[in-house]
Design a protein around this motif. Structure first.
Motif, PDB file in Angstrom:
ATOM      1  N   LEU A 102     -35.953 -23.408 -13.263  1.00  0.00           N
ATOM      2  CA  LEU A 102     -35.581 -22.348 -14.205  1.00  0.00           C
ATOM      3  C   LEU A 102     -36.264 -21.015 -13.925  1.00  0.00           C
ATOM      4  O   LEU A 102     -37.345 -20.960 -13.349  1.00  0.00           O
ATOM      5  CB  LEU A 102     -35.925 -22.816 -15.621  1.00  0.00           C
ATOM      6  N   ARG A 125     -27.086 -17.423 -21.957  1.00  0.00           N
ATOM      7  CA  ARG A 125     -27.907 -18.281 -22.790  1.00  0.00           C
ATOM      8  C   ARG A 125     -29.158 -18.697 -22.028  1.00  0.00           C
ATOM      9  O   ARG A 125     -29.225 -18.600 -20.800  1.00  0.00           O
ATOM     10  CB  ARG A 125     -27.131 -19.504 -23.260  1.00  0.00           C
ATOM     11  N   ASP A 146     -32.648 -21.584 -22.192  1.00  0.00           N
ATOM     12  CA  ASP A 146     -33.411 -22.645 -22.836  1.00  0.00           C
ATOM     13  C   ASP A 146     -34.740 -22.032 -23.246  1.00  0.00           C
ATOM     14  O   ASP A 146     -35.068 -20.927 -22.839  1.00  0.00           O
ATOM     15  CB  ASP A 146     -33.662 -23.785 -21.839  1.00  0.00           C
ATOM     16  N   ARG A 147     -35.514 -22.770 -24.034  1.00  0.00           N
ATOM     17  CA  ARG A 147     -36.817 -22.265 -24.442  1.00  0.00           C
ATOM     18  C   ARG A 147     -37.915 -23.248 -24.036  1.00  0.00           C
ATOM     19  O   ARG A 147     -37.716 -24.459 -24.081  1.00  0.00           O
ATOM     20  CB  ARG A 147     -36.856 -22.071 -25.963  1.00  0.00           C
ATOM     21  N   THR A 148     -39.042 -22.680 -23.700  1.00  0.00           N
ATOM     22  CA  THR A 148     -40.213 -23.524 -23.415  1.00  0.00           C
ATOM     23  C   THR A 148     -40.817 -23.923 -24.749  1.00  0.00           C
ATOM     24  O   THR A 148     -40.403 -23.433 -25.802  1.00  0.00           O
ATOM     25  CB  THR A 148     -41.296 -22.737 -22.639  1.00  0.00           C
ATOM     26  N   ARG A 160     -38.060 -17.783 -22.956  1.00  0.00           N
ATOM     27  CA  ARG A 160     -36.764 -18.080 -22.355  1.00  0.00           C
ATOM     28  C   ARG A 160     -36.910 -18.619 -20.938  1.00  0.00           C
ATOM     29  O   ARG A 160     -37.748 -18.147 -20.169  1.00  0.00           O
ATOM     30  CB  ARG A 160     -35.907 -16.817 -22.304  1.00  0.00           C
ATOM     31  N   ARG A 161     -36.063 -19.585 -20.637  1.00  0.00           N
ATOM     32  CA  ARG A 161     -35.983 -20.085 -19.271  1.00  0.00           C
ATOM     33  C   ARG A 161     -34.507 -20.177 -18.917  1.00  0.00           C
ATOM     34  O   ARG A 161     -33.731 -20.850 -19.593  1.00  0.00           O
ATOM     35  CB  ARG A 161     -36.647 -21.462 -19.143  1.00  0.00           C
ATOM     36  N   TYR A 162     -34.145 -19.475 -17.854  1.00  0.00           N
ATOM     37  CA  TYR A 162     -32.735 -19.403 -17.477  1.00  0.00           C
ATOM     38  C   TYR A 162     -32.401 -20.354 -16.335  1.00  0.00           C
ATOM     39  O   TYR A 162     -33.132 -20.433 -15.344  1.00  0.00           O
ATOM     40  CB  TYR A 162     -32.386 -17.981 -17.027  1.00  0.00           C
TER      41      TYR A 162
END
Lengths: 157, 157
Positions: A4, A31, A33-35, A40-42
């Motif tokens: 990510l 969009r 994801d979240r750690t 944010r992690r893409y």
DNA sequence: GTGTGAGTTGAAGTGGACTTCAACTCAAGG
DNA sequence: CCTTGAGTTGAAGTCCACTTCAACTCACAC
């Protein structure tokens, strides 16, 4: 491994400012994801979405329309090359139209530069698509304001 | 006789809303005489100014730059055809550049549609003017944000 | 453990190009 | 004269695409 990207990395790779990426996310264009710490992690696939967004903007498409287009992508799987090809192709005619209008403007301008008239009755600039209202004396032009890309207006004397 | 136009007439003839004409006047792009009752009356020459403004906007020039260009017109006399030709010609290279970029985008997009890649390393979309920063792995692109007309960004994988 | 640079949020600000509004005044036909 | 549509003003609002800010919190190298 998904491998990510942080927002800074996505920003560096896409050339889009972090603040713009957050803005795109708010609009539902991308969009992340979240750690555990809420960062944010893409996924790498988001890179392609961002690329599509920037390309679309160049074509003159609003973020709202881009969102609509992106919404047509499959939700379940990662978009395939064909998916991207379809979306890209959908802007093709708009791009053609922009180029056509700009080229016409250039040609008209060249003609006008020759005679110095700058958009007169005898000049095509005056009446881009021959859509002049024919009533009364003197040329007039109604700009298609809502659709943007205002067809050029010109009238003289 | 000067044969002056009311704001409504100029609006109808130019296709520009009265509110926009007043706005242009505030910015110093056009001027109007006033009647005893304080209403605007436009000389026919203003029609050409408005035409120039709209043409310039299509070329992608800001009102501020248009004002600068118009300021270079002779104050004393009514602008001649040559005056207008000079101004029109001054936008020519910008128009060419816009057309060139858009055409390149179209060609690149066609290539990408073929392979479905959408702006990847092997795709020219990725690196519009070969201005990629060469450091580190992966493509990146710095958009010339201040100059507008953002050269396209794209990066994948 | 600690320092530092990267990331978080919501709210507010920016810039360009206008439009809208309220509250009036003008101009011209009947 | 009177009505009516056109015009006047400054201030405020709108839309789009972001950016900036303040006040924090994380992640990671040392």
């Amino acid at each position: 491994m998904p491998d990510l990207l942080t927002i800074g990395e996505l920003s560096a790779r896409s050339g889009v400012a972090p603040s713009a990426l957050r803005y795109y996310e708010r609009l539902g264009l991308i969009r992340a994801d979240r750690t555990g710490g809420n960062q944010r992690r893409y996924a790498r696939a988001e890179l392609r979405r961002v690329a599509f967004i920037r390309i679309s903007q160049q074509v003159g498409v609003s973020l709202d329309e881009i969102r609509e287009a992106l919404d047509s992508l499959p939700e379940a799987r990662t978009p395939s090359p064909q998916d991207w090809a379809r979306l890209s192709a959908s802007w093709r005619s708009r791009l053609d139209e922009r180029i056509r209008l700009l080229t016409k403007l250039r040609d008209d301008l060249d003609g006008c530069i020759g005679c110095g008239c700058l958009s007169l009755q005898r000049c095509t600039l005056n009446n881009p698509e021959d859509t002049l209202a024919g009533e009364g004396p003197g040329a007039r032009l109604v700009l298609p304001r809502p659709t943007d890309d205002p067809t050029l207006a010109g009238a003289l004397n």
